[in-house]
Design a protein around this motif. Structure first.
Motif, mmCIF file in Angstrom:
data_model
loop_
_atom_site.group_PDB
_atom_site.id
_atom_site.type_symbol
_atom_site.label_atom_id
_atom_site.label_comp_id
_atom_site.label_asym_id
_atom_site.label_seq_id
_atom_site.Cartn_x
_atom_site.Cartn_y
_atom_site.Cartn_z
ATOM 1 N N CYS A 96 -9.970 50.475 -54.229
ATOM 2 C CA CYS A 96 -10.084 50.529 -55.685
ATOM 3 C C CYS A 96 -8.998 49.707 -56.374
ATOM 4 C CB CYS A 96 -10.014 51.968 -56.186
ATOM 5 S SG CYS A 96 -11.501 52.895 -55.823
ATOM 6 N N LEU A 97 -7.780 49.714 -55.786
ATOM 7 C CA LEU A 97 -6.685 48.934 -56.366
ATOM 8 C C LEU A 97 -6.965 47.443 -56.220
ATOM 9 C CD1 LEU A 97 -3.522 50.881 -55.119
ATOM 10 C CD2 LEU A 97 -4.296 50.691 -57.464
ATOM 11 N N ILE A 143 -1.361 54.812 -61.281
ATOM 12 C CA ILE A 143 -0.888 55.635 -60.168
ATOM 13 C C ILE A 143 0.558 55.346 -59.747
ATOM 14 C CG2 ILE A 143 -3.166 56.082 -59.147
ATOM 15 C CD1 ILE A 143 -1.229 53.698 -57.247
ATOM 16 N N GLU A 144 1.160 54.241 -60.233
ATOM 17 C CA GLU A 144 2.442 53.825 -59.651
ATOM 18 C C GLU A 144 3.569 54.848 -59.824
ATOM 19 O OE1 GLU A 144 3.652 50.038 -61.096
ATOM 20 O OE2 GLU A 144 3.324 50.548 -63.189
ATOM 21 N N VAL A 151 -9.225 50.794 -60.215
ATOM 22 C CA VAL A 151 -8.134 51.622 -60.704
ATOM 23 C C VAL A 151 -6.931 50.713 -60.933
ATOM 24 C CG1 VAL A 151 -6.564 53.508 -60.138
ATOM 25 C CG2 VAL A 151 -8.949 53.629 -59.419
ATOM 26 N N PRO A 152 -6.463 50.573 -62.185
ATOM 27 C CA PRO A 152 -5.279 49.735 -62.425
ATOM 28 C C PRO A 152 -4.035 50.361 -61.790
ATOM 29 C CG PRO A 152 -6.414 50.298 -64.479
ATOM 30 C CD PRO A 152 -6.994 51.158 -63.410
ATOM 31 N N ILE A 203 -4.592 62.237 -60.315
ATOM 32 C CA ILE A 203 -5.497 61.167 -59.872
ATOM 33 C C ILE A 203 -5.448 61.049 -58.345
ATOM 34 C CG2 ILE A 203 -5.970 58.686 -59.969
ATOM 35 C CD1 ILE A 203 -4.840 58.680 -62.798
ATOM 36 N N LEU A 204 -4.209 61.093 -57.795
ATOM 37 C CA LEU A 204 -4.060 60.999 -56.335
ATOM 38 C C LEU A 204 -4.719 62.198 -55.652
ATOM 39 C CD1 LEU A 204 -0.360 59.775 -56.279
ATOM 40 C CD2 LEU A 204 -2.382 58.442 -55.690
ATOM 41 N N PHE A 205 -4.614 63.371 -56.313
ATOM 42 C CA PHE A 205 -5.258 64.576 -55.792
ATOM 43 C C PHE A 205 -6.766 64.374 -55.713
ATOM 44 C CE2 PHE A 205 -2.126 68.130 -55.940
ATOM 45 C CZ PHE A 205 -2.586 68.765 -54.804
ATOM 46 N N ILE A 206 -7.331 63.754 -56.752
ATOM 47 C CA ILE A 206 -8.780 63.528 -56.791
ATOM 48 C C ILE A 206 -9.202 62.659 -55.606
ATOM 49 C CG2 ILE A 206 -10.658 62.441 -58.098
ATOM 50 C CD1 ILE A 206 -9.084 63.269 -60.648
#
Lengths: 230, 135
Positions: free
Chosen positions: B45-46, B56-57, B51-52, B13-16
């Motif tokens: 987004c956060l 990503i945490e 994005v919840p 997701i972080l890569f995206i």
């Protein structure tokens, strides 16, 4: 096939050396033993002994480097966690960070120019107060040398963490807010870990400052270069 | 194993986000690095709950805890510049040290000053509130 195997070996070498050096650092915790410094030195020695050029090493190394992008993005997470803290102190944080970022970039730019250091090197050390993954990107954008940028960032980080207590005493900076912002904007992650030794508030200040400096610095870098004709 | 897959997925997701940032960077020829644009996008987004945080945490925590590993390959590149171990290299380091001292001194003093100002303003507000109350 052979190349894939070689790349894999280089990745493995980097990871193994890194974790080994991290263990040594945790055991003795001297600031000059930070893993980046020791691991880099050891890898350079190994590559030189086996006559492996840097270009070949990077066939594997680039895979590790490719994680830098998502790591920068990941900085949004700690910033989000501290958003309430940020909003409550918005005025002092933004003002302090802006002044810190400007003084950091302008002072190094002018000093380097006075000494007569060549242009590529100056462009590489302009982002020295930003956290490493961001400094790498900013340097690339400015047209500097990435390896040199990292060395600059390391020097600023380690030295800042060591010298900060004395500077605070001389300049009479006693507030946790002032100390946190100073450490975060001059010495990024290493300053932040030093800030953790003072208090919780100093630490939060420093980590928020580090992230904001990275964002502001990436805008500011090209502007400083343009104004001072570096 | 499940935790490993979870971290891997979150890193994707972080890569995206980093990729979207890079695309924006190239599209508009911006000087700001793509990853910083990705950072700002993710932060927005956060905050807007698009994005919840739980998506990503773990991935973000993992990347930030092993951050140093990722810049070792670039640092090793210094082996191509043996000239750095010269007088110019030493001067460069001296300039960085001096600049760091200046930055800490100015940023610390300025922030302490701003904090005091902000505090005074807050006190003033409370004072005026109190006086208007009593009047």
């Amino acid at each position: 096939m052979q190349q894939i195997l070689f790349a894999f070996c280089m990745i493995l070498l980097t990871i193994v050396v890194y974790f080994l050096m991290t263990r040594i650092y945790k055991r003795y915790s001297y600031s000059f033993l930070i893993p980046v410094l020791t691991a880099t030195t050891l890898i350079i020695v190994i590559l030189s002994v086996f006559h492996i050029p840097y270009k070949s090493y990077m066939i594997g190394g680039q895979w590790i480097s490719s994680l830098l992008g998502p790591s920068v993005v990941a900085l949004a997470y700690p910033l989000y966690k501290q958003r309430h803290f940020l909003i409550n102190n918005l005025f002092s944080i933004l003002g302090g960070v802006l002044i810190g970022a400007i003084s950091g970039m302008v002072s190094i730019g002018l000093l380097a120019k006075i000494i007569g250091i060549n242009q590529t090197l100056i462009l590489s050390i302009i982002p020295k107060s930003l956290t490493t993954p961001v400094a790498i990107e900013v340097t690339k954008g400015l047209g500097g040398n990435v390896s040199m940028a990292i060395v600059g960032v390391m020097v600023a980080g380690i030295f800042g963490a060591i010298a900060a207590p004395t500077i605070f005493k001389i300049m009479r900076v006693y507030s946790p807010v002032g100390r946190g912002i100073a450490l975060g904007s001059a010495s990024h992650a290493m300053g932040t870990s030093k800030a953790a030794e003072y208090s919780e508030l100093t630490f939060s200040m420093s980590s928020v400052t580090m992230t904001l400096s990275a964002i502001i610095g990436s805008f500011l870098g090209p502007i400083v270069v343009w104004i001072f004709h570096i | 194993m499940k935790k490993f897959l979870n971290i891997l997925l979150q890193i994707c997701i972080l890569f995206i986000f980093s990729y979207i940032g890079a695309v924006i960077h190239n599209l508009f020829h911006l000087v700001i690095p793509g990853s910083i644009i990705g950072l700002l996008l993710l932060f927005i987004c956060l905050c807007l709950k698009i994005v919840p945080v739980k998506y990503i945490e773990n991935g973000a925590g993992f990347l930030l805890s092993t951050l140093m590993l990722f810049f070792i390959p670039s640092t090793v590149g210094i082996m191509n510049y043996p000239s750095l171990l010269s007088i110019q290299g030493a001067l460069l380091v001296a300039a960085i040290l001096l600049s760091t001292i200046i930055t800490i001194a100015i940023a610390g003093t300025a922030s302490q000053f701003f904090e005091k100002k902000a505090q005074e303003r807050k006190d003033d507000k409370e004072c005026s509130k109190f006086s208007s109350h009593s009047a």
